[in-house]
Design a protein around this motif. Structure first.
Motif, PDB file in Angstrom:
ATOM      1  N   LEU A 165      -9.694 -11.651  -0.226  1.00  0.00           N
ATOM      2  CA  LEU A 165      -9.930 -12.054  -1.612  1.00  0.00           C
ATOM      3  C   LEU A 165      -9.355 -13.455  -1.862  1.00  0.00           C
ATOM      4  O   LEU A 165      -9.986 -14.274  -2.546  1.00  0.00           O
TER       5      LEU A 165
ATOM      6  N   HIS B 295      -0.966   1.148   4.316  1.00  0.00           N
ATOM      7  CA  HIS B 295      -1.268   1.265   2.889  1.00  0.00           C
ATOM      8  C   HIS B 295      -1.837   2.637   2.552  1.00  0.00           C
ATOM      9  O   HIS B 295      -1.693   3.110   1.433  1.00  0.00           O
TER      10      HIS B 295
ATOM     11  N   HIS C 238       1.117  -1.628  -7.648  1.00  0.00           N
ATOM     12  CA  HIS C 238      -0.218  -2.053  -7.199  1.00  0.00           C
ATOM     13  C   HIS C 238      -1.127  -0.876  -6.860  1.00  0.00           C
ATOM     14  O   HIS C 238      -2.262  -0.780  -7.297  1.00  0.00           O
TER      15      HIS C 238
ATOM     16  N   ASN D  77      -3.389  -3.157   0.403  1.00  0.00           N
ATOM     17  CA  ASN D  77      -4.352  -3.282   1.484  1.00  0.00           C
ATOM     18  C   ASN D  77      -4.434  -4.763   1.833  1.00  0.00           C
ATOM     19  O   ASN D  77      -5.223  -5.513   1.260  1.00  0.00           O
TER      20      ASN D  77
ATOM     21  N   ILE E 134      -6.863  -7.932   0.337  1.00  0.00           N
ATOM     22  CA  ILE E 134      -6.230  -8.890  -0.578  1.00  0.00           C
ATOM     23  C   ILE E 134      -6.221 -10.297   0.022  1.00  0.00           C
ATOM     24  O   ILE E 134      -6.410 -11.290  -0.675  1.00  0.00           O
TER      25      ILE E 134
ATOM     26  N   ALA F  44      -6.600  -3.134 -11.907  1.00  0.00           N
ATOM     27  CA  ALA F  44      -7.158  -4.411 -12.353  1.00  0.00           C
ATOM     28  C   ALA F  44      -7.527  -5.310 -11.179  1.00  0.00           C
ATOM     29  O   ALA F  44      -6.781  -5.426 -10.208  1.00  0.00           O
TER      30      ALA F  44
ATOM     31  N   ALA G 292       0.163  -9.405  -5.775  1.00  0.00           N
ATOM     32  CA  ALA G 292      -0.075  -8.890  -4.421  1.00  0.00           C
ATOM     33  C   ALA G 292      -0.147 -10.058  -3.431  1.00  0.00           C
ATOM     34  O   ALA G 292       0.394  -9.973  -2.325  1.00  0.00           O
TER      35      ALA G 292
ATOM     36  N   ILE H 103      -3.382  -8.877  -8.947  1.00  0.00           N
ATOM     37  CA  ILE H 103      -3.840  -9.475  -7.695  1.00  0.00           C
ATOM     38  C   ILE H 103      -2.924 -10.626  -7.284  1.00  0.00           C
ATOM     39  O   ILE H 103      -2.541 -10.752  -6.119  1.00  0.00           O
TER      40      ILE H 103
ATOM     41  N   VAL I  16       5.002  -5.142  -8.289  1.00  0.00           N
ATOM     42  CA  VAL I  16       4.128  -5.101  -7.111  1.00  0.00           C
ATOM     43  C   VAL I  16       4.017  -3.657  -6.612  1.00  0.00           C
ATOM     44  O   VAL I  16       2.958  -3.224  -6.169  1.00  0.00           O
TER      45      VAL I  16
END
Lengths: 351, 262
Positions: free
Chosen positions: A230, B80, B111, A223, A227, B116, A206, A203, B108
């Motif tokens: 978040l 995406h 991803h 996405n 993200i 996770a 990202a 994360i 990355v």
């Protein structure tokens, strides 16, 4: 994994000793100084929360104090005579974090397509909206008690152990602020650990990818909407926890504590210390909390000694020096006082 | 190096149109790319090649037409999701995550194929640790595959131009694409670098990934591609094997304004 050699073990031991000794050293200058140290740690909390949003995900947030306010009011309303509720600390703080989290998503959703200056303006507005709401939610139903704020908020108590007033532990007398200090340090260690682990995770990568290039991040399948939300939610929940502790420590909250200046000073801590670099952010938070207080206490007596009277109001001089320090740091150390080695390299090459 | 005509189309563009104000960047472009081939897309500057890429990868919403990928339509505006379906791309003006290391850039890229979340990150349970180790291992393999394993710990910004192009390809490959879209990968490369790039793309094809290639380097396109489409003013004017495209009168006119190819 061999990650700790004897030198770093010695370093950690030294820091631990210093952390334990600090509240007693500070107490020599009076309990006011212990409170200042407490606030420094509270700001470390806030700055690390904001660092997720600004430093990692690269979303400039000027309304971060709103989440601090939400956390503070959640605690104040659920643990004070205002509603006659007195829920325990450990129950309210997660609620405060969750509520702040929801507000984080509320702020995040309409701002997903904004970046840079535009995002800064919307978040700034959001911070003000929350403050104005808190100021005016006393009619027709009195929820926040308006500008008068909420008083007599319960101090933190875990089990039967109260964090206010002086207690004797193992023959050592601990004042209220000193007890809060140890609670804050414990929580700060948890927060730092969470931050470090998030940064080096799927994360965290990202978030950094979005900061570096949002289009490329999308194109490799991140996405970005989720993200980014978040990041807002995580950052906000740190603010919510800090707010709850603030409420309990002060015993009083009012909308006045959550002004735009507060948001800006938290952002300054992140930027001054070194955006995206956790040790730098901690340094920034500590410096910007402690230095102004030193000036506040130092400027008056120094003028008295030099000129025989106080020529400049210490309060205004404090802001002047604060501003000058920011300008100087941005001029000479644009990456912050303690940037990550990578960022330092990058800036060195550009200039 | 002809691919059998029988292989099923991996990607079909059906009358894709895109305009910006009065400029028609794409006029009902249809093409079909077969599984396993290297498909070249050429044309003069401003012909609409990159616009087609952007429509395909969801960065632009086409004004008309659609893409059918591996048997089902692509959503128009979700980059995406295009990546999740198996379309990866590089950019004409390299877009790396500059302040992250080369290794992190490729990590990355994993991803999409990993899971996770926040709780895994905070608690580092065995499953998350295993996944993290696998991400790093795969990223290292990919850096090795494109030939920049020794630069793994350098910031992407500090890599040489050619290495940045390779890193972008490694990052795209990390998403496990079925279709790899390369936007002028040889731009700015010298002859040696171009030759290495050619070997790399041939390797990618041999490993089973279909490649869509925009390129100005005629030698590279003619040597590498199974089929080539030519765009001019947003229109597909020709689609054939390289040798035939080279002789096509319309193509020669598009490039040289009616002269002869040297």
């Amino acid at each position: 994994m061999k990650w700790m050699n004897s030198r770093s073990a010695a370093g950690i031991a030294l820091v631990a000793v210093a952390l334990v000794a600090l509240p007693f050293v500070a107490a020599m200058g009076g309990q006011a100084w212990v409170r200042i140290v407490d606030f420094a740690i509270l700001y470390v909390f806030l700055a690390l929360g904001l660092n997720i949003v600004v430093g990692l995900a690269g979303l400039l947030d000027l309304g971060y104090v709103a989440f601090y306010a939400v956390g503070a009011y959640v605690y104040a309303l659920l643990a004070s005579p205002h509603f006659g509720l007195h829920l325990p600390f450990w129950a309210i703080v997660p609620m405060g974090a969750a509520t702040a989290c929801v507000f984080g998503v509320l702020l995040g959703t309409p701002t997903l397509k904004l970046r840079g200056d535009y995002l800064a303006i919307v978040t700034l507005g959001f911070g003000e909206i929350i403050r104005i709401f808190l100021n005016n939610l006393n009619a027709p139903v009195n929820i926040t008690n308006g500008a008068q704020g909420i008083t007599l908020i319960d101090p933190v108590a875990i089990g039967g152990f109260k964090f206010s007033g002086t207690t004797q532990i193992l023959g050592i007398s601990l004042s209220g602020p000193q007890k809060y200090y140890f609670l804050l340090v414990a929580l700060a260690i948890v927060v730092i650990l969470i931050n470090l682990r998030l940064q080096h995770s799927r994360i965290g990568r990202a978030w950094q990818a979005i900061r570096e290039d949002e289009v490329a991040a999308k194109a490799i399948g991140i996405n970005t909407r989720n993200i980014k939300l978040l990041a807002f939610a995580m950052g906000a929940s740190f603010g919510g926890v800090a707010g709850g502790i603030f409420s309990a420590m002060q015993g009083f909250v009012s909308p006045e504590s959550f002004s735009l200046v507060e948001s800006i000073s938290i952002l300054s801590m992140v930027v001054l210390g070194g955006m995206g670099h956790i040790p730098g952010v901690i340094l920034g938070a500590v410096l910007l909390t402690v230095l102004p207080e030193l000036l506040r206490y130092g400027v008056g007596p120094v003028q008295q000694a030099l000129f025989g009277k106080v020529l400049v109001d210490p309060e205004s001089l404090r802001m002047l020096i604060f501003g000058l320090a920011l300008v100087l740091v941005m001029r000479w150390r644009p990456a912050g006082l303690w940037p990550s080695s990578e960022r330092r390299r990058e800036l060195a090459e550009k200039t | 190096m002809m691919v059998e005509n029988l292989s099923p189309p991996l990607l079909e563009a059906r009358q894709v149109a895109k305009h910006f104000g009065g400029v028609k960047a794409l006029r009902d472009v249809s093409l079909s790319i077969r599984q396993g081939e290297v498909y070249g897309l050429i044309g003069p500057n401003g012909a609409g090649k990159t616009t087609l890429f952007n429509c395909l990868t969801g960065l632009y919403v086409p004004d008309g037409g659609s893409f059918i990928f591996a048997g089902s339509p692509l959503a128009a505006d979700a980059p995406h999701e295009a990546a999740a379906r198996g379309i990866a791309r590089t950019f004409q003006n390299i877009r790396l995550f500059g302040n992250m290391t080369a290794l992190e850039n490729v990590m990355v890229g994993r991803h999409l194929r990993t899971r996770a979340g926040v709780f895994g990150a905070i608690f580092r349970d065995p499953k998350t640790r295993a996944e993290e180790a696998a991400i790093q291992r795969r990223a290292e393999e990919l850096l090795h595959y494109v030939g920049i394993a020794d630069r793994a710990w350098d910031l992407a910004n500090n890599l040489s131009y050619g290495d940045q192009r390779r890193l972008e390809i490694a990052r795209a490959l990390a998403t496990e694409p079925k279709l790899l879209c390369l936007d002028e990968p040889a731009a700015g490369m010298n002859a040696t670098e171009t030759a290495e790039l050619r070997r790399l793309i041939e390797g990618i094809r041999q490993d089973g990934t279909t490649v869509l290639l925009i390129e100005h380097d005629v030698k590279l396109v003619m040597g590498l591609c199974d089929r080539v489409a030519v765009l001019d003013y947003g229109e597909k004017i020709c689609e054939d094997v390289p040798a035939a495209v080279q002789r096509d009168q319309r193509v020669i006119e598009a490039y040289l304004g009616g002269g002869h190819l040297a």
